[in-house]
Design a protein around this motif. Structure first.
Motif, mmCIF file in Angstrom:
data_model
loop_
_atom_site.group_PDB
_atom_site.id
_atom_site.type_symbol
_atom_site.label_atom_id
_atom_site.label_comp_id
_atom_site.label_asym_id
_atom_site.label_seq_id
_atom_site.Cartn_x
_atom_site.Cartn_y
_atom_site.Cartn_z
ATOM 1 N N ASP A 107 0.798 -1.228 0.000
ATOM 2 C CA ASP A 107 0.000 0.000 0.000
ATOM 3 C C ASP A 107 0.831 1.279 0.000
ATOM 4 N N TRP A 108 2.144 1.166 -0.070
ATOM 5 C CA TRP A 108 2.986 2.361 -0.059
ATOM 6 C C TRP A 108 2.842 3.158 -1.347
ATOM 7 N N ASP A 109 3.003 4.460 -1.236
ATOM 8 C CA ASP A 109 3.067 5.361 -2.386
ATOM 9 C C ASP A 109 4.551 5.665 -2.602
ATOM 10 N N PRO A 110 5.123 5.240 -3.728
ATOM 11 C CA PRO A 110 6.567 5.430 -3.941
ATOM 12 C C PRO A 110 7.003 6.900 -3.929
ATOM 13 N N GLN A 111 6.087 7.799 -4.265
ATOM 14 C CA GLN A 111 6.441 9.223 -4.256
ATOM 15 C C GLN A 111 6.339 9.825 -2.856
ATOM 16 N N HIS A 112 5.565 9.185 -1.991
ATOM 17 C CA HIS A 112 5.384 9.669 -0.619
ATOM 18 C C HIS A 112 5.407 8.472 0.348
ATOM 19 N N PRO A 113 6.565 7.833 0.472
ATOM 20 C CA PRO A 113 6.634 6.645 1.340
ATOM 21 C C PRO A 113 6.529 7.046 2.813
ATOM 22 N N PRO A 114 6.225 6.086 3.656
ATOM 23 C CA PRO A 114 6.206 6.392 5.089
ATOM 24 C C PRO A 114 7.597 6.822 5.557
ATOM 25 N N ALA A 115 7.630 7.612 6.602
ATOM 26 C CA ALA A 115 8.906 8.136 7.102
ATOM 27 C C ALA A 115 9.867 7.023 7.508
ATOM 28 N N ASP A 116 9.339 5.896 7.950
ATOM 29 C CA ASP A 116 10.194 4.803 8.442
ATOM 30 C C ASP A 116 10.439 3.714 7.395
ATOM 31 N N TRP A 117 10.261 4.007 6.123
ATOM 32 C CA TRP A 117 10.333 2.962 5.105
ATOM 33 C C TRP A 117 11.691 2.261 5.082
ATOM 34 N N ARG A 118 12.770 3.001 5.283
ATOM 35 C CA ARG A 118 14.100 2.364 5.272
ATOM 36 C C ARG A 118 14.244 1.381 6.443
ATOM 37 N N ARG A 119 13.734 1.755 7.608
ATOM 38 C CA ARG A 119 13.768 0.871 8.763
ATOM 39 C C ARG A 119 12.950 -0.390 8.500
ATOM 40 N N VAL A 120 11.794 -0.224 7.857
ATOM 41 C CA VAL A 120 10.935 -1.365 7.533
ATOM 42 C C VAL A 120 11.643 -2.290 6.551
ATOM 43 N N VAL A 121 12.283 -1.723 5.549
ATOM 44 C CA VAL A 121 13.013 -2.529 4.562
ATOM 45 C C VAL A 121 14.174 -3.268 5.230
ATOM 46 N N THR A 122 14.888 -2.608 6.113
ATOM 47 C CA THR A 122 15.996 -3.256 6.826
ATOM 48 C C THR A 122 15.479 -4.416 7.668
ATOM 49 N N ARG A 123 14.355 -4.218 8.353
ATOM 50 C CA ARG A 123 13.762 -5.301 9.148
ATOM 51 C C ARG A 123 13.362 -6.465 8.237
ATOM 52 N N TRP A 124 12.728 -6.149 7.089
ATOM 53 C CA TRP A 124 12.329 -7.181 6.131
ATOM 54 C C TRP A 124 13.554 -7.968 5.679
ATOM 55 N N GLU A 125 14.648 -7.266 5.375
ATOM 56 C CA GLU A 125 15.857 -7.936 4.892
ATOM 57 C C GLU A 125 16.449 -8.866 5.951
ATOM 58 N N ARG A 126 16.414 -8.461 7.211
ATOM 59 C CA ARG A 126 16.927 -9.326 8.279
ATOM 60 C C ARG A 126 16.090 -10.602 8.386
ATOM 61 N N ILE A 127 14.784 -10.423 8.368
ATOM 62 C CA ILE A 127 13.904 -11.595 8.440
ATOM 63 C C ILE A 127 14.079 -12.453 7.199
ATOM 64 N N ASP A 128 14.225 -11.807 6.047
ATOM 65 C CA ASP A 128 14.359 -12.562 4.803
ATOM 66 C C ASP A 128 15.680 -13.321 4.736
ATOM 67 N N THR A 129 16.698 -12.821 5.409
ATOM 68 C CA THR A 129 17.956 -13.574 5.480
ATOM 69 C C THR A 129 17.707 -14.905 6.191
ATOM 70 N N LEU A 130 16.945 -14.857 7.276
ATOM 71 C CA LEU A 130 16.569 -16.087 7.981
ATOM 72 C C LEU A 130 15.721 -16.981 7.082
ATOM 73 N N ARG A 131 14.707 -16.396 6.430
ATOM 74 C CA ARG A 131 13.805 -17.170 5.567
ATOM 75 C C ARG A 131 14.558 -17.849 4.433
ATOM 76 N N SER A 132 15.340 -17.070 3.714
ATOM 77 C CA SER A 132 16.037 -17.633 2.552
ATOM 78 C C SER A 132 17.041 -18.695 2.981
ATOM 79 N N SER A 133 17.718 -18.464 4.100
ATOM 80 C CA SER A 133 18.664 -19.461 4.610
ATOM 81 C C SER A 133 17.932 -20.735 5.012
#
Length: 148
Positions: A107-133
């Motif tokens: 549901d994000w708007d790429p032109q107006h992302p939430p202020a914490d989008w980078r933090r959310v992406v970093t959290r996703w990447e950490r979880i995804d490292t576990l998932r993919s492994s």
């Protein structure tokens, strides 16, 4: 039983390959893009992978369970159980970690992302490292179970 194991290895292998590429191929490419392009690509990936991943995950889990129930692996049984446990870890990390994040990202708007989008992406990447492994480990252990 052999056909069931072949189907299991193919499905778990495809799932592991898809997860490996998303985490270690697509992820770094996204980070190299400018913010808006990164967000557009991430949103597009979420929208397409929310179909592809469950289409692989559900049959992989079902066939893995069926292979365990049918059994007959002898010395490979312990490896099969370990591979199944890694697949369970993948599923749990998906449903408790990345799926809720993906629902938000969709549901994000790429032109107006939430202020914490980078933090959310970093959290996703950490979880995804576990998932993919976990997915890759499930595949490797499943192969070992068949070989031994």
């Amino acid at each position: 039983m052999t056909a069931l194991l072949v189907v299991q290895l193919v499905l778990v292998g495809l799932l592991a390959g898809e997860e490996f590429i998303v985490r270690w191929g697509v992820g770094p490419a996204l980070r190299a893009l400018p913010d808006e392009a990164h967000l557009r690509a991430r949103i597009a990936l979420v929208r397409s992978l929310r179909i592809v991943v469950p289409a692989l995950m559900l049959p992989a889990v079902l066939v893995t369970v069926a292979a365990l129930v049918v059994g007959g692996r002898g010395e490979g049984l312990g490896w099969a159980i370990a591979g199944s446990a890694a697949l369970v870890l993948f599923v749990v990390a998906s449903f408790t970690g990345t799926v809720p994040i993906n629902i938000r990202v969709n549901d994000w708007d790429p032109q107006h992302p939430p202020a914490d989008w980078r933090r959310v992406v970093t959290r996703w990447e950490r979880i995804d490292t576990l998932r993919s492994s976990a997915a890759v480990l499930a595949f490797v252990l499943s192969v070992v179970a068949v070989v031994v």
